[in-house]
Design an enzyme around this catalytic site. Sequence first.
Site, PDB file in Angstrom:
ATOM      1  N   LEU A  15       0.834  -1.210   0.000  1.00 41.21           N
ATOM      2  CA  LEU A  15       0.000   0.000   0.000  1.00 41.21           C
ATOM      3  C   LEU A  15       0.869   1.261   0.000  1.00 41.21           C
ATOM      4  O   LEU A  15       0.352   2.370  -0.116  1.00 41.21           O
ATOM      5  CB  LEU A  15      -0.914   0.017   1.226  1.00 41.21           C
ATOM      6  CG  LEU A  15      -2.077  -0.969   1.219  1.00 41.21           C
ATOM      7  CD1 LEU A  15      -2.924  -0.801   2.462  1.00 41.21           C
ATOM      8  CD2 LEU A  15      -2.944  -0.766  -0.019  1.00 41.21           C
ATOM      9  N   LYS A  17       3.408   2.028   2.526  1.00 41.10           N
ATOM     10  CA  LYS A  17       3.697   2.565   3.872  1.00 41.10           C
ATOM     11  C   LYS A  17       4.967   3.406   3.866  1.00 41.10           C
ATOM     12  O   LYS A  17       5.034   4.442   4.508  1.00 41.10           O
ATOM     13  CB  LYS A  17       3.924   1.399   4.853  1.00 41.10           C
ATOM     14  CG  LYS A  17       2.662   0.840   5.455  1.00 41.10           C
ATOM     15  CD  LYS A  17       2.998  -0.036   6.647  1.00 41.10           C
ATOM     16  CE  LYS A  17       3.935  -1.151   6.314  1.00 41.10           C
ATOM     17  NZ  LYS A  17       3.405  -2.441   6.033  1.00 41.10           N
ATOM     18  N   ILE A 149       1.407 -13.502  11.389  1.00 37.15           N
ATOM     19  CA  ILE A 149       2.026 -14.083  12.588  1.00 37.15           C
ATOM     20  C   ILE A 149       3.352 -13.371  12.866  1.00 37.15           C
ATOM     21  O   ILE A 149       3.660 -13.000  13.996  1.00 37.15           O
ATOM     22  CB  ILE A 149       2.270 -15.593  12.393  1.00 37.15           C
ATOM     23  CG1 ILE A 149       0.926 -16.316  12.281  1.00 37.15           C
ATOM     24  CG2 ILE A 149       3.110 -16.174  13.537  1.00 37.15           C
ATOM     25  CD1 ILE A 149       1.036 -17.788  12.003  1.00 37.15           C
ATOM     26  N   THR A 189     -15.774   0.255   3.128  1.00 36.54           N
ATOM     27  CA  THR A 189     -14.971   0.514   4.331  1.00 36.54           C
ATOM     28  C   THR A 189     -14.779  -0.731   5.197  1.00 36.54           C
ATOM     29  O   THR A 189     -14.004  -0.709   6.141  1.00 36.54           O
ATOM     30  CB  THR A 189     -15.628   1.600   5.217  1.00 36.54           C
ATOM     31  OG1 THR A 189     -16.884   1.092   5.694  1.00 36.54           O
ATOM     32  CG2 THR A 189     -15.860   2.886   4.456  1.00 36.54           C
ATOM     33  N   PRO A 191     -13.225  -3.720   4.897  1.00 35.75           N
ATOM     34  CA  PRO A 191     -11.886  -4.262   5.173  1.00 35.75           C
ATOM     35  C   PRO A 191     -11.113  -3.395   6.169  1.00 35.75           C
ATOM     36  O   PRO A 191     -10.377  -3.912   7.014  1.00 35.75           O
ATOM     37  CB  PRO A 191     -11.207  -4.247   3.796  1.00 35.75           C
ATOM     38  CG  PRO A 191     -12.324  -4.245   2.809  1.00 35.75           C
ATOM     39  CD  PRO A 191     -13.452  -3.497   3.462  1.00 35.75           C
ATOM     40  N   CYS A 382      28.636  -0.950 -11.609  1.00 40.18           N
ATOM     41  CA  CYS A 382      29.137  -2.154 -10.948  1.00 40.18           C
ATOM     42  C   CYS A 382      29.336  -3.276 -11.964  1.00 40.18           C
ATOM     43  O   CYS A 382      30.281  -3.217 -12.744  1.00 40.18           O
ATOM     44  CB  CYS A 382      28.219  -2.530  -9.786  1.00 40.18           C
ATOM     45  SG  CYS A 382      29.120  -3.389  -8.483  1.00 40.18           S
ATOM     46  N   HIS A 508      27.996   2.381  -6.677  1.00 43.29           N
ATOM     47  CA  HIS A 508      26.572   2.568  -6.993  1.00 43.29           C
ATOM     48  C   HIS A 508      26.149   4.020  -6.750  1.00 43.29           C
ATOM     49  O   HIS A 508      25.663   4.337  -5.671  1.00 43.29           O
ATOM     50  CB  HIS A 508      25.715   1.650  -6.115  1.00 43.29           C
ATOM     51  CG  HIS A 508      25.875   0.212  -6.437  1.00 43.29           C
ATOM     52  ND1 HIS A 508      25.020  -0.454  -7.290  1.00 43.29           N
ATOM     53  CD2 HIS A 508      26.809  -0.692  -6.051  1.00 43.29           C
ATOM     54  CE1 HIS A 508      25.416  -1.716  -7.402  1.00 43.29           C
ATOM     55  NE2 HIS A 508      26.493  -1.886  -6.660  1.00 43.29           N
ATOM     56  N   GLU A 510      23.640   5.513  -7.761  1.00 41.80           N
ATOM     57  CA  GLU A 510      22.185   5.636  -7.609  1.00 41.80           C
ATOM     58  C   GLU A 510      21.767   5.660  -6.144  1.00 41.80           C
ATOM     59  O   GLU A 510      20.684   6.157  -5.817  1.00 41.80           O
ATOM     60  CB  GLU A 510      21.464   4.507  -8.362  1.00 41.80           C
ATOM     61  CG  GLU A 510      21.555   3.111  -7.745  1.00 41.80           C
ATOM     62  CD  GLU A 510      22.814   2.325  -8.114  1.00 41.80           C
ATOM     63  OE1 GLU A 510      23.804   2.952  -8.530  1.00 41.80           O
ATOM     64  OE2 GLU A 510      22.811   1.089  -7.986  1.00 41.80           O
TER      65      GLU A 510
END
Length: 549
Positions: A15, A17, A149, A189, A191, A382, A508, A510
Amino acid sequence: MAKYIFVTGGVTSSLGKGIIAASLAKLLQARGFRVTIQKLDPYINVDPGTLNPYEHGECYVTEDGAETDLDLGHYERFLNIFTSQANNVTTGRIYQTVINRERAGDFLGKTVQVVPHITDEIKRRMVLLGESGNFDIVITEIGGTVGDIESLPFIEAVRQLQWQLPDDDVAVIHLTLIPYLRAAKELKTKPTQHSVKMLSETGVHPDIIVCRTEEPLNEDIKRKIALFCNVKTEAVIEAMDAATIYEVPMMMLRERLDVICMKKLGINVYPEPHLNAWKGFLDKLKFPKGRVTIGLIGKYIELQDAYKSILESFIHAGAMNEVTVKVVNVHSEYITDENVGEKLAGLDGLLVAPGFGVRGIDGKIVAVQYAREHDLPFFGICLGMQMAVIEFARNVLGLSEAHSTEMDANTPDPVIDMMEEQKKITVIGGTMRLGAYPCQIKEGSLAEEIYGATSVSERHRHRFEFNNEYLEDFEGNGMIASGVNPDTGLVEIMEIPGHPFFIGVQYHPELKSTVESPAPLFVHFVAAAKKYNEEKNATKQPLLQRELI
Ligand code: GLN
């Protein structure tokens, strides 16, 4: 005393986060707070360094050489600050610490248990950065989805902290999904209600609910979520899908996520946010003046997250050059001598990506040769730099069997070989050459022009290196080492001076590109691609006119 914000996720994974956490952090930083973000990952690997990119996307490396989750890349790109090993902790690392302490006899005969020993160690890590005195606010993203879990001990640790710390030192944000049922034309709404209920059953009550949604949430929906989930209506935040992740801080500002958060944390006086640099970047991103097409040659191209930092660096560099960078994925396994021209047609630049192992190697070498011989801007990172070295050895120096000992242990010409200190290593995890190392740059080189400096520092993640026994031969024939490590002499940058833009780096770049400080190598590579594109079009123009006449 630092304040703590926890971000949990519900309903489904992916989603965003990390982006919500980074956007909130950006807003708080823009209001003058010293903010950092950390990620707690519930898997058993001690770090993601041993994970195949297909499993978990790119492995991000910090200055101090920690192999971390790719979300740390977002944190650095948004905040323009460095993170470190302390910013990413996994279940594996937590258990490793506790078990090592048990072996050392630290628990004095006690039975070692998830509660309190594992949760104590999680809590220690949760507040570690806050206790350093360097931050006013620490945002902790809990990986996984509520109800898994694996994430239970982390949620339990949040519950304990919520109870142990003063009320206005902790805020919990829960990120959920509000699905839109196209057939019913309705946002649902339920869920979210279930997910908040599940979180509440573990004893953690969210203060703010951020709702990912494809359709705007109207006031009724917000009121409904507030009512069922026990939060204020103003604490139900809409997070619509965004055209670019860099838009999300502005969306969260409009939704007042930062203000609601500060209110919960008892911060009632705060300045207006300073977001000029960010907005300037967004303007350039949204209104480009042109477009360049870059071919990204790699073997993990089916999974975009495998090259996350590279793709983001192109966005930063594109904005600097006021062009959109269209990245075309080219699978190295399918490039051959026969089809290379066709596969690379229409490109304005070629980037050969980092990687491990022999799969797809031949295609990369063929692609490098094409770029070198056709004056196409080339940038190797690299493994990409190592491929450029092998190609040059084979096709210019005439060492037809030259290779890297990673791919062919018995090559007669190991132009890329394992670093001396790597030869003794027997364990895989965390043992590559990792993190920031200095690089001394040759005066008058392309590298110096790019960096505008003769001494830089960049991050590494590799075991193999350029074999200096061949350096004289390379330099005598047109490929020079324009950057070396001043302490060890390890080659860091190779370039071909006669070519319009041909550069390979062992490190690297980036990993250090941020919105407010794009990586110079990417900026110049995109500029070279832009020039190539303009020249290509300039030569096309008269032709077209002639055709018209
Ligand atoms: N496999 C190569 C090495 O270990 C390159 C690594 C990389 O591209 N990150 O040296």
